[in-house]
Design a protein around this motif. Structure first.
Motif, mmCIF file in Angstrom:
data_model
loop_
_atom_site.group_PDB
_atom_site.id
_atom_site.type_symbol
_atom_site.label_atom_id
_atom_site.label_comp_id
_atom_site.label_asym_id
_atom_site.label_seq_id
_atom_site.Cartn_x
_atom_site.Cartn_y
_atom_site.Cartn_z
ATOM 1 N N LEU A 8 0.811 -1.219 0.000
ATOM 2 C CA LEU A 8 0.000 0.000 0.000
ATOM 3 C C LEU A 8 0.846 1.272 0.000
ATOM 4 N N LEU A 9 2.167 1.095 0.119
ATOM 5 C CA LEU A 9 3.036 2.277 0.251
ATOM 6 C C LEU A 9 4.134 2.318 -0.800
ATOM 7 N N ALA A 10 4.361 3.501 -1.325
ATOM 8 C CA ALA A 10 5.456 3.691 -2.279
ATOM 9 C C ALA A 10 6.711 4.071 -1.493
ATOM 10 N N PRO A 11 7.902 3.844 -2.044
ATOM 11 C CA PRO A 11 9.122 4.256 -1.348
ATOM 12 C C PRO A 11 9.075 5.750 -1.009
ATOM 13 N N GLY A 12 9.511 6.081 0.193
ATOM 14 C CA GLY A 12 9.513 7.489 0.629
ATOM 15 C C GLY A 12 8.210 7.913 1.296
ATOM 16 N N GLU A 13 7.170 7.082 1.208
ATOM 17 C CA GLU A 13 5.914 7.440 1.877
ATOM 18 C C GLU A 13 5.984 7.012 3.342
ATOM 19 N N THR A 14 5.191 7.714 4.163
ATOM 20 C CA THR A 14 5.225 7.460 5.607
ATOM 21 C C THR A 14 3.888 6.940 6.105
ATOM 22 N N ALA A 15 3.957 5.882 6.890
ATOM 23 C CA ALA A 15 2.741 5.355 7.508
ATOM 24 C C ALA A 15 2.887 5.438 9.023
ATOM 25 N N ALA A 16 1.766 5.411 9.740
ATOM 26 C CA ALA A 16 1.819 5.391 11.206
ATOM 27 C C ALA A 16 0.794 4.392 11.710
ATOM 28 N N LEU A 17 1.121 3.784 12.850
ATOM 29 C CA LEU A 17 0.213 2.816 13.469
ATOM 30 C C LEU A 17 -0.432 3.465 14.678
ATOM 31 N N ILE A 18 -1.758 3.517 14.700
ATOM 32 C CA ILE A 18 -2.400 3.989 15.924
ATOM 33 C C ILE A 18 -3.442 2.961 16.362
ATOM 34 N N GLY A 19 -3.705 2.928 17.637
ATOM 35 C CA GLY A 19 -4.651 1.963 18.177
ATOM 36 C C GLY A 19 -4.370 1.788 19.651
ATOM 37 N N SER A 20 -5.306 1.198 20.367
ATOM 38 C CA SER A 20 -5.123 1.061 21.812
ATOM 39 C C SER A 20 -3.921 0.175 22.126
ATOM 40 N N SER A 21 -3.510 0.260 23.359
ATOM 41 C CA SER A 21 -2.411 -0.548 23.828
ATOM 42 C C SER A 21 -2.818 -2.026 23.768
ATOM 43 N N GLY A 22 -1.918 -2.868 23.309
ATOM 44 C CA GLY A 22 -2.191 -4.312 23.309
ATOM 45 C C GLY A 22 -2.795 -4.852 22.015
ATOM 46 N N VAL A 23 -3.049 -3.991 21.040
ATOM 47 C CA VAL A 23 -3.668 -4.480 19.797
ATOM 48 C C VAL A 23 -2.646 -5.127 18.855
ATOM 49 N N GLY A 24 -1.354 -4.931 19.160
ATOM 50 C CA GLY A 24 -0.321 -5.588 18.351
ATOM 51 C C GLY A 24 0.485 -4.653 17.470
#
Ligand code: GDP
Length: 360
Positions: A186-202
């Motif tokens: 889903l991501l091209a080189p140079g693109e930035t992703a972030a993970l958000i979600g409650s604690s413990g979701v992995g």
């Protein structure tokens, strides 16, 4: 490192007049790890930026920001305008925005399929996502537990899909690795992703799996503070195999929304569409006759959550207005104070002249 590989593009290049551009890879109060074309630099904030903002203000650098370093010292002079920002309300009583991360292309909202799965929480994250990333993807992690927990995965996937029309919803297992390979695609080189979600979701497990190594080995960075003392800071930005970047935001425990109240409407397009058919234009969808929202077969939890999120943001909006007014008031008092010796009629005339129109 080449800046373009870290996400540098024309949007940022146009803002650079002088100095050395770099991207914030981690922040620890006043200490920052910056990636520049010449490598990693430990930097601090001084000068005008230091005086005009504080750790919690929006102008303060955060992970993902592009900043300008002085040519002569590892000092951040300026934060370049952000393409996107992930904000929350500052923890505690302050009615202020806190920017947690910037310049995110893809926001991964992670939910566990175990006890964490909660459509209402996903709706909350989706409101936040509208300003935070250019694209949003919902990840339902721990799919390996579906059988044990007797979950109907297809039903959950289509239910979640209805909450996020247009956004991909993927089931995966960070533990077994199933479904994980869909993410880099889903991501091209140079693109930035972030993970958000409650604690413990992995989130950490997903990051480690994608990174292909245990983060602990690479995660802790020792940085020298102003007095030469060493502090440890957690790296928050990772270059993934494949050349895209992934942000880990471990501090995101308390998720109090900070968004424009209109963002709620944007996330609840189905309710907005129904509302166009209500008899009254200002229908609150509570008890009015001819309410199309009430008479639709809408999940009652979704409607209740829509109202709750709207109330929450409207409250924040009102309170922050009150704060702005209060600050404005003390500013005017400070301006007027030196005039104490001037007769009151002249003072009034003076303040009328210098006050903006809407204050007079
Ligand atoms: P974080 O707080 O969101 O970073 O969550 P962690 O990555 O620390 O994971 C919390 C717990 O969930 C750990 O015990 C992981 O081993 C477990 N976990 C993470 N992903 C999966 C998964 O796909 N399946 C199962 N069964 N457990 C998982």
């Amino acid at each position: 490192m080449f800046l373009r590989q870290l996400g540098w593009n024309d949007f940022f290049a146009k803002q650079l007049l002088d100095g050395i551009p770099g991207r914030v890879a981690s922040s620890n109060r006043e200490h920052f790890l910056i990636w520049t074309e010449d490598g990693e630099v430990e930097a601090s904030v001084r000068g005008r930026l230091r005086h005009s903002s504080s750790e919690y203000s929006c102008e303060w650098p955060c992970v993902g920001d592009w900043v300008v370093l002085r040519e002569t010292a590892p000092v951040i002079d300026r934060v370049l305008d952000r393409k996107t920002k992930l904000s929350r309300k500052q923890p505690g009583k302050q009615m202020r925005e806190q920017v947690l991360a910037a310049n995110i292309d893809v926001l991964f909202i992670v939910s566990g399929l175990d006890r964490d799965y909660n459509p209402r929480r996903i709706e909350r994250y989706l409101v936040l996502a509208r300003e935070s990333g250019e694209r949003t993807v919902v990840l339902l992690n721990k799919a390996d537990l579906a059988e044990e927990l007797a979950l109907n995965l297809d039903r959950i996937l289509s239910e979640t899909g209805r909450l996020a029309p247009g956004d991909p919803v993927l089931a995966l297992s960070a533990l077994s690795g199933d479904g994980l390979l869909a993410l880099p695609a889903l991501l091209a080189p140079g693109e930035t992703a972030a993970l958000i979600g409650s604690s413990g979701v992995g989130k950490s497990t997903i990051l480690n799996r994608l990174l292909g190594q245990e983060r602990q080995r690479t995660h802790v960075v020792r940085a020298a503070d102003d007095r030469g003392r060493h502090t440890t800071t957690s790296r928050e930005l990772f270059v993934m195999p494949g050349g895209w970047l992934l942000m880990d935001l471990p501090g995101l425990r308390e998720l109090q929304l900070w968004a424009d109240p209109e963002q709620v409407d944007g996330s609840f397009g189905d309710i907005q569409e129904l509302a166009r058919h209500c008899r009254f234009r200002d229908c609150t969808h509570t008890s009015e006759p001819g309410c199309a929202v009430q008479s639709a077969e809408l999940d009652s939890g979704r409607l209740a959550n829509y109202r709750k999120l709207q109330r929450e943001l409207a409250y924040l909006d009102r309170k922050s207005d009150v704060r702005v007014e209060r600050e404005e008031h003390s500013r005017w008092k400070a301006i007027e104070r030196p005039c104490a010796a001037i007769p009151s009629a002249i003072r009034l005339e003076q303040s009328r002249r210098i006050r903006p129109k809407d204050q007079s």
